[in-house]
Design an enzyme around this catalytic site. Sequence first.
Site, PDB file in Angstrom:
ATOM      1  N   GLN A 185       0.946  -1.245  -0.115  1.00 16.42           N
ATOM      2  CA  GLN A 185      -0.021  -0.091  -0.066  1.00 16.42           C
ATOM      3  C   GLN A 185       0.851   1.277   0.084  1.00 16.42           C
ATOM      4  OE1 GLN A 185      -3.555  -0.721   2.920  1.00 16.42           O
ATOM      5  NE2 GLN A 185      -1.966  -1.745   3.877  1.00 16.42           N
ATOM      6  N   ASP A 193       6.103   4.860  -1.289  1.00 15.38           N
ATOM      7  CA  ASP A 193       7.327   5.586  -1.236  1.00 15.38           C
ATOM      8  C   ASP A 193       8.445   4.755  -2.045  1.00 15.38           C
ATOM      9  OD1 ASP A 193       7.215   3.689   2.038  1.00 15.38           O
ATOM     10  OD2 ASP A 193       7.931   2.766   0.108  1.00 15.38           O
ATOM     11  N   HIS A 198      -1.470   1.121  -4.064  1.00 22.28           N
ATOM     12  CA  HIS A 198      -1.866   2.435  -4.067  1.00 22.28           C
ATOM     13  C   HIS A 198      -1.163   3.334  -4.717  1.00 22.28           C
ATOM     14  CE1 HIS A 198      -4.253   1.413  -0.056  1.00 22.28           C
ATOM     15  NE2 HIS A 198      -4.801   1.211  -1.055  1.00 22.28           N
ATOM     16  N   CYS A 224      -1.743   8.257 -16.878  1.00 19.49           N
ATOM     17  CA  CYS A 224      -2.957   9.229 -17.678  1.00 19.49           C
ATOM     18  C   CYS A 224      -4.148   8.740 -17.057  1.00 19.49           C
ATOM     19  CB  CYS A 224      -2.541   8.647 -19.052  1.00 19.49           C
ATOM     20  SG  CYS A 224      -3.999   9.397 -20.166  1.00 19.49           S
ATOM     21  N   CYS A 238      -6.016   6.970 -20.320  1.00 23.02           N
ATOM     22  CA  CYS A 238      -5.699   5.394 -20.756  1.00 23.02           C
ATOM     23  C   CYS A 238      -4.646   4.551 -19.915  1.00 23.02           C
ATOM     24  CB  CYS A 238      -4.901   5.721 -22.039  1.00 23.02           C
ATOM     25  SG  CYS A 238      -3.178   6.340 -21.977  1.00 23.02           S
ATOM     26  N   CYS A 273      -0.554  13.310 -21.549  1.00 22.15           N
ATOM     27  CA  CYS A 273      -0.051  11.892 -21.889  1.00 22.15           C
ATOM     28  C   CYS A 273       0.668  11.875 -23.472  1.00 22.15           C
ATOM     29  CB  CYS A 273      -1.229  10.928 -22.072  1.00 22.15           C
ATOM     30  SG  CYS A 273      -0.794   9.398 -22.670  1.00 22.15           S
ATOM     31  N   CYS A 282      -1.904   9.532 -25.653  1.00 27.54           N
ATOM     32  CA  CYS A 282      -3.443   9.940 -25.967  1.00 27.54           C
ATOM     33  C   CYS A 282      -3.722  11.357 -25.683  1.00 27.54           C
ATOM     34  CB  CYS A 282      -4.549   9.019 -25.425  1.00 27.54           C
ATOM     35  SG  CYS A 282      -4.631   9.531 -23.622  1.00 27.54           S
ATOM     36  N   SER A 324      -2.486  -1.803   9.325  1.00 29.75           N
ATOM     37  CA  SER A 324      -3.888  -1.864  10.303  1.00 29.75           C
ATOM     38  C   SER A 324      -4.927  -2.583   9.466  1.00 29.75           C
ATOM     39  CB  SER A 324      -4.228  -0.162  10.348  1.00 29.75           C
ATOM     40  OG  SER A 324      -4.572   0.109   9.340  1.00 29.75           O
ATOM     41  N   ASN A 361       3.299  -7.065  13.231  1.00 26.96           N
ATOM     42  CA  ASN A 361       2.605  -5.821  13.363  1.00 26.96           C
ATOM     43  C   ASN A 361       2.843  -5.367  14.694  1.00 26.96           C
ATOM     44  OD1 ASN A 361       1.091  -3.894  11.319  1.00 26.96           O
ATOM     45  ND2 ASN A 361      -0.241  -3.746  13.306  1.00 26.96           N
TER      46      ASN A 361
HETATM   47  N1  APR Z   1       6.617  -2.376  12.832  1.00 26.66           N
HETATM   48  C1  APR Z   1       5.242  -2.832  13.009  1.00 26.66           C
HETATM   49  N2  APR Z   1       4.252  -2.400  12.664  1.00 26.66           N
HETATM   50  C2  APR Z   1       4.282  -0.845  12.677  1.00 26.66           C
HETATM   51  C3  APR Z   1       5.539  -0.065  12.762  1.00 26.66           C
HETATM   52  C4  APR Z   1       6.638  -0.991  12.780  1.00 26.66           C
HETATM   53  N3  APR Z   1       7.760  -0.219  12.931  1.00 26.66           N
HETATM   54  N4  APR Z   1       4.918   1.106  12.684  1.00 26.66           N
HETATM   55  C5  APR Z   1       3.678   0.995  12.742  1.00 26.66           C
HETATM   56  N5  APR Z   1       3.183  -0.107  12.730  1.00 26.66           N
HETATM   57  C6  APR Z   1       1.914  -0.420  12.745  1.00 26.66           C
HETATM   58  C7  APR Z   1       0.756   0.545  13.348  1.00 26.66           C
HETATM   59  O1  APR Z   1       0.584  -0.047  14.681  1.00 26.66           O
HETATM   60  C8  APR Z   1      -0.477   0.221  12.354  1.00 26.66           C
HETATM   61  O2  APR Z   1      -0.944  -0.886  12.932  1.00 26.66           O
HETATM   62  O3  APR Z   1       1.544  -0.356  11.278  1.00 26.66           O
HETATM   63  C9  APR Z   1       0.199  -0.103  10.937  1.00 26.66           C
HETATM   64  C10 APR Z   1       0.203   0.844   9.915  1.00 26.66           C
HETATM   65  O4  APR Z   1      -1.199   1.230   9.688  1.00 26.66           O
HETATM   66  P1  APR Z   1      -1.659   2.368   8.863  1.00 26.66           P
HETATM   67  O5  APR Z   1      -1.022   3.642   9.484  1.00 26.66           O
HETATM   68  O6  APR Z   1      -3.283   2.588   8.861  1.00 26.66           O
HETATM   69  O7  APR Z   1      -1.164   2.065   7.737  1.00 26.66           O
HETATM   70  P2  APR Z   1      -1.653   1.516   6.332  1.00 26.66           P
HETATM   71  O8  APR Z   1      -2.351   0.315   6.821  1.00 26.66           O
HETATM   72  O9  APR Z   1      -0.669   1.120   5.337  1.00 26.66           O
HETATM   73  O10 APR Z   1      -2.930   2.357   5.714  1.00 26.66           O
HETATM   74  C11 APR Z   1      -3.486   2.011   4.543  1.00 26.66           C
HETATM   75  O11 APR Z   1      -4.609   4.026   4.452  1.00 26.66           O
HETATM   76  O12 APR Z   1      -4.605   6.382   4.220  1.00 26.66           O
HETATM   77  C12 APR Z   1      -4.328   5.161   3.598  1.00 26.66           C
HETATM   78  O13 APR Z   1      -3.427   5.307   1.485  1.00 26.66           O
HETATM   79  C13 APR Z   1      -3.222   5.215   2.894  1.00 26.66           C
HETATM   80  O14 APR Z   1      -2.075   3.100   2.096  1.00 26.66           O
HETATM   81  C14 APR Z   1      -2.457   3.758   3.328  1.00 26.66           C
HETATM   82  C15 APR Z   1      -3.736   3.040   3.790  1.00 26.66           C
END
Ligand code: APR
Length: 266
Positions: free
Chosen positions: A107, A110, A125, A133, A136, A160, A163, A202, A230
């Site tokens: 997601q 970067d 994402h 574009c 297209c 683009c 197109c 998350s 996580n």
């Molecule tokens: N190691 C493990 N887990 C981590 C760390 C780490 N160093 N740092 C943060 N976390 C956990 C947080 O506790 C959280 O549960 O990673 C999770 C990040 O969740 P989000 O901030 O919701 O990020 P993400 O799930 O990628 O969000 C999805 O939401 O806003 C949109 O487009 C945006 O791609 C993003 C999407």
Amino acid sequence: MDELIQRAAEQLIKSKQAISLTGAGCSTESGISDFRGPNGIWTKNPEAERKANQSYARFQQNPKEYWKESLTGVSLLGNLGNALPNPGHHALAEMEKMGILKCIITQNIDNLHQKAGNKRVLDYHGNISLLRCFSCDTRYDRKEYDLERLLAENRLPPLCQKCNGVLKSDIVHFHEAIPMDVAQESQKEAETCDLMLICGTSAVVVPFAYLPRIARQRQWGKKPIIIEVNADPTPLTEEGISDYLIRGKTGTILPKIVEEIKKRTG
Ligand code: APR
């Protein structure tokens, strides 16, 4: 935690089609804030999330203004260009080099998995280094366009070369459809994997968060092993979609899993 790290290493070694799903938690140790963690961008600034929810509409209403704002405004994620992969990214790149990890679906926009050396990465994402574009779906490296010059000469939005359609960032905004190619490939990976390693997300944003459920609810063949790495439990943990959560930092846990794999494979 060590017992779970050893279990994950053994399951990864035995897997034939392991993939990884990643989120912003993988990049916090590279200095990039996540969104919903304790210090997350949306956690600390709900107004920013509300504004982000309107980006796509703003682009559609007035692409020129969207581009002016994006080139002159401050990026929520800071200067991603200088960010470097952390040990968690490098561990996933090693797993691909070992022939264990077949694909990353991220997601994160970067580009850090690619910078760490992963070859098969699906940017669910989008990717900050690309333009796409609106008509297209052709993608271009951002460096192919002198956006600052277009701004200075009042010649935005970029167009683009195929197109003549309007280009936007490849980043997928809230309410914007996931590009068809990435969506279809990701769905296929979720349907065919035998192990899903879900790191630093998350798991609340859809349709990405459907991917683990697609894997779990597969009606045919062997059920995949679904492992979470996580800092906190997620709905996937609570609903039993994942088999287990290795709780902690991806930058610590993933290198330990690689170490355990090496111990077992020599
Ligand atoms: N190691 C493990 N887990 C981590 C760390 C780490 N160093 N740092 C943060 N976390 C956990 C947080 O506790 C959280 O549960 O990673 C999770 C990040 O969740 P989000 O901030 O919701 O990020 P993400 O799930 O990628 O969000 C999805 O939401 O806003 C949109 O487009 C945006 O791609 C993003 C999407």
